[in-house]
Design a protein around this motif. Structure first.
Motif, PDB file in Angstrom:
ATOM      1  N   VAL A 204       0.832  -1.206   0.000  1.00 36.31           N
ATOM      2  CA  VAL A 204       0.000   0.000   0.000  1.00 36.31           C
ATOM      3  C   VAL A 204       0.869   1.260   0.000  1.00 36.31           C
ATOM      4  N   THR A 205       1.943   1.227   0.758  1.00 38.11           N
ATOM      5  CA  THR A 205       2.839   2.382   0.835  1.00 38.11           C
ATOM      6  C   THR A 205       3.373   2.753  -0.540  1.00 38.11           C
ATOM      7  N   ALA A 206       3.735   1.751  -1.334  1.00 37.26           N
ATOM      8  CA  ALA A 206       4.298   2.004  -2.666  1.00 37.26           C
ATOM      9  C   ALA A 206       3.311   2.738  -3.568  1.00 37.26           C
ATOM     10  N   ARG A 207       2.032   2.575  -3.335  1.00 35.25           N
ATOM     11  CA  ARG A 207       1.021   3.273  -4.135  1.00 35.25           C
ATOM     12  C   ARG A 207       1.108   4.781  -3.969  1.00 35.25           C
ATOM     13  N   TYR A 208       1.698   5.211  -2.867  1.00 31.92           N
ATOM     14  CA  TYR A 208       1.800   6.641  -2.584  1.00 31.92           C
ATOM     15  C   TYR A 208       3.194   7.198  -2.889  1.00 31.92           C
ATOM     16  N   GLY A 209       3.973   6.415  -3.651  1.00 35.19           N
ATOM     17  CA  GLY A 209       5.260   6.889  -4.131  1.00 35.19           C
ATOM     18  C   GLY A 209       6.331   7.011  -3.077  1.00 35.19           C
ATOM     19  N   THR A 210       6.285   6.167  -2.057  1.00 34.04           N
ATOM     20  CA  THR A 210       7.279   6.219  -0.990  1.00 34.04           C
ATOM     21  C   THR A 210       7.532   4.813  -0.466  1.00 34.04           C
ATOM     22  N   ASP A 211       8.658   4.647   0.222  1.00 33.16           N
ATOM     23  CA  ASP A 211       8.910   3.382   0.913  1.00 33.16           C
ATOM     24  C   ASP A 211       8.865   3.561   2.421  1.00 33.16           C
ATOM     25  N   ASP A 212       8.495   4.764   2.879  1.00 33.51           N
ATOM     26  CA  ASP A 212       8.326   5.059   4.305  1.00 33.51           C
ATOM     27  C   ASP A 212       6.880   4.733   4.671  1.00 33.51           C
ATOM     28  N   ILE A 213       6.698   3.686   5.467  1.00 32.34           N
ATOM     29  CA  ILE A 213       5.350   3.169   5.685  1.00 32.34           C
ATOM     30  C   ILE A 213       4.444   4.140   6.433  1.00 32.34           C
ATOM     31  N   MET A 214       5.013   5.104   7.150  1.00 34.81           N
ATOM     32  CA  MET A 214       4.173   6.040   7.883  1.00 34.81           C
ATOM     33  C   MET A 214       3.829   7.302   7.088  1.00 34.81           C
ATOM     34  N   GLU A 215       4.571   7.577   6.019  1.00 31.43           N
ATOM     35  CA  GLU A 215       4.367   8.831   5.289  1.00 31.43           C
ATOM     36  C   GLU A 215       2.938   9.023   4.771  1.00 31.43           C
TER      37      GLU A 215
ATOM     38  N   ILE B  90       0.118   8.346   6.047  1.00 28.27           N
ATOM     39  CA  ILE B  90      -0.863   8.755   7.051  1.00 28.27           C
ATOM     40  C   ILE B  90      -0.382   9.820   8.016  1.00 28.27           C
ATOM     41  N   ASP B  91       0.938  10.129   8.046  1.00 29.96           N
ATOM     42  CA  ASP B  91       1.358  11.192   8.959  1.00 29.96           C
ATOM     43  C   ASP B  91       1.598  12.515   8.240  1.00 29.96           C
ATOM     44  N   THR B  92       1.418  12.542   6.912  1.00 27.59           N
ATOM     45  CA  THR B  92       1.563  13.810   6.201  1.00 27.59           C
ATOM     46  C   THR B  92       0.294  14.661   6.288  1.00 27.59           C
ATOM     47  N   PRO B  93      -0.922  14.171   6.073  1.00 24.57           N
ATOM     48  CA  PRO B  93      -1.249  12.852   5.544  1.00 24.57           C
ATOM     49  C   PRO B  93      -1.597  12.923   4.058  1.00 24.57           C
ATOM     50  N   LEU B  94      -1.250  11.856   3.349  1.00 24.97           N
ATOM     51  CA  LEU B  94      -1.643  11.713   1.957  1.00 24.97           C
ATOM     52  C   LEU B  94      -2.990  11.012   1.846  1.00 24.97           C
ATOM     53  N   VAL B  95      -3.371  10.316   2.917  1.00 18.99           N
ATOM     54  CA  VAL B  95      -4.630   9.576   2.943  1.00 18.99           C
ATOM     55  C   VAL B  95      -5.074   9.478   4.400  1.00 18.99           C
ATOM     56  N   GLY B  96      -6.383   9.407   4.615  1.00 17.42           N
ATOM     57  CA  GLY B  96      -6.899   9.240   5.956  1.00 17.42           C
ATOM     58  C   GLY B  96      -6.608   7.846   6.488  1.00 17.42           C
ATOM     59  N   GLU B  97      -6.525   7.737   7.812  1.00 13.46           N
ATOM     60  CA  GLU B  97      -6.191   6.453   8.418  1.00 13.46           C
ATOM     61  C   GLU B  97      -7.217   5.377   8.052  1.00 13.46           C
ATOM     62  N   GLU B  98      -8.494   5.713   8.032  1.00 13.99           N
ATOM     63  CA  GLU B  98      -9.521   4.705   7.739  1.00 13.99           C
ATOM     64  C   GLU B  98      -9.368   4.148   6.330  1.00 13.99           C
ATOM     65  N   GLU B  99      -9.127   5.017   5.342  1.00 18.90           N
ATOM     66  CA  GLU B  99      -8.935   4.555   3.966  1.00 18.90           C
ATOM     67  C   GLU B  99      -7.657   3.741   3.840  1.00 18.90           C
TER      68      GLU B  99
END
Length: 223
Positions: free
Chosen positions: A48-59, A61-70
């Motif tokens: 799932v993390t790779a879908r957001y263009g990163t390998d940082d698993i927290m990025e 939801i802590d930026t956030p690029l997506v809500g925690e529920e989604e």
């Protein structure tokens, strides 16, 4: 460190893995409570993390690029489709924070630095939905002069913008800022921004390193 030294410095502490047990310990506890194999969960999270263009698993939801529920829905879909594991959560905050212990020894080191005259702040990549949970673990007003959270300020460690903002908020130049963090890439980011950094492993050694670093810097010796 001496009082005169401390008054000229800003010490910024991370939260997770520094004011709490190591993240690996918290992850293991979370997996045990949910009954999910940690290796399988981390594979799904990485997908799932790779879908957001990163390998940082927290990025995401802590930026956030997506809500925690989604984010959790996407992870649940991958777990079920690729691993045959069913895990459906709308939040992981309760399971993540329930029983999580505060590192009181490190809090005492921060109080010591603040009592000596240093500016002491919290610099954390934090998930919005977790905000009320970490605040129950410590008295932020008693411990910190300022709190900078990724989801509130639009920057996250180890980006230069996060460190520039923290130095500005502390009112000191970058070379008089210190980051204490348990992740090497965050420490490297701080040093690239002109800060000094202490890689946290435990409260006693980090406290000793911090005192030595500031005293040496004040004496004109580059650590």
């Amino acid at each position: 460190m001496s009082e005169n030294t401390a008054t000229r410095w800003a010490v910024w502490s991370d939260f997770g893995g520094v004011l709490t047990p190591p993240l690996s310990h918290t992850m293991a506890t979370f997996c045990a409570s949910t009954g999910v194999d940690q290796r399988i969960l981390l594979r799904a999270v990485a997908t799932v993390t790779a879908r957001y263009g990163t390998d940082d698993i927290m990025e995401p939801i802590d930026t956030p690029l997506v809500g925690e529920e989604e984010w959790l829905r996407e992870i649940g879909d991958v777990l079920e489709a690729e691993h045959g594991v069913r895990l459906r959560l709308t939040t992981m905050a309760d399971a993540w924070f329930d029983g999580r212990e505060t590192n009181h020894a490190w809090a005492a080191q921060l109080r010591k630095a603040r009592d000596g005259g240093a500016f002491v702040g919290l610099l954390s990549n934090m998930v919005p939905a977790w905000d009320q949970h970490w605040r129950r673990m410590i008295d932020s007003a008693e411990l910190f002069d300022d709190v900078l959270l990724s989801f509130e300020v639009g920057h996250r460690k180890p980006s230069p913008g996060m460190f520039e903002l923290a130095a500005r908020r502390a009112g000191v130049p970058a070379e008089r800022c210190v980051l204490v963090d348990d992740l090497e890439h965050n420490c490297a980011g701080a040093e690239a921004a002109g800060w000094r950094a202490v890689l946290f492993t435990d409260a006693d050694s980090a406290g000793a390193q911090l005192a030595s670093l500031l005293d040496r810097a004040e004496a004109g010796v580059r650590p």
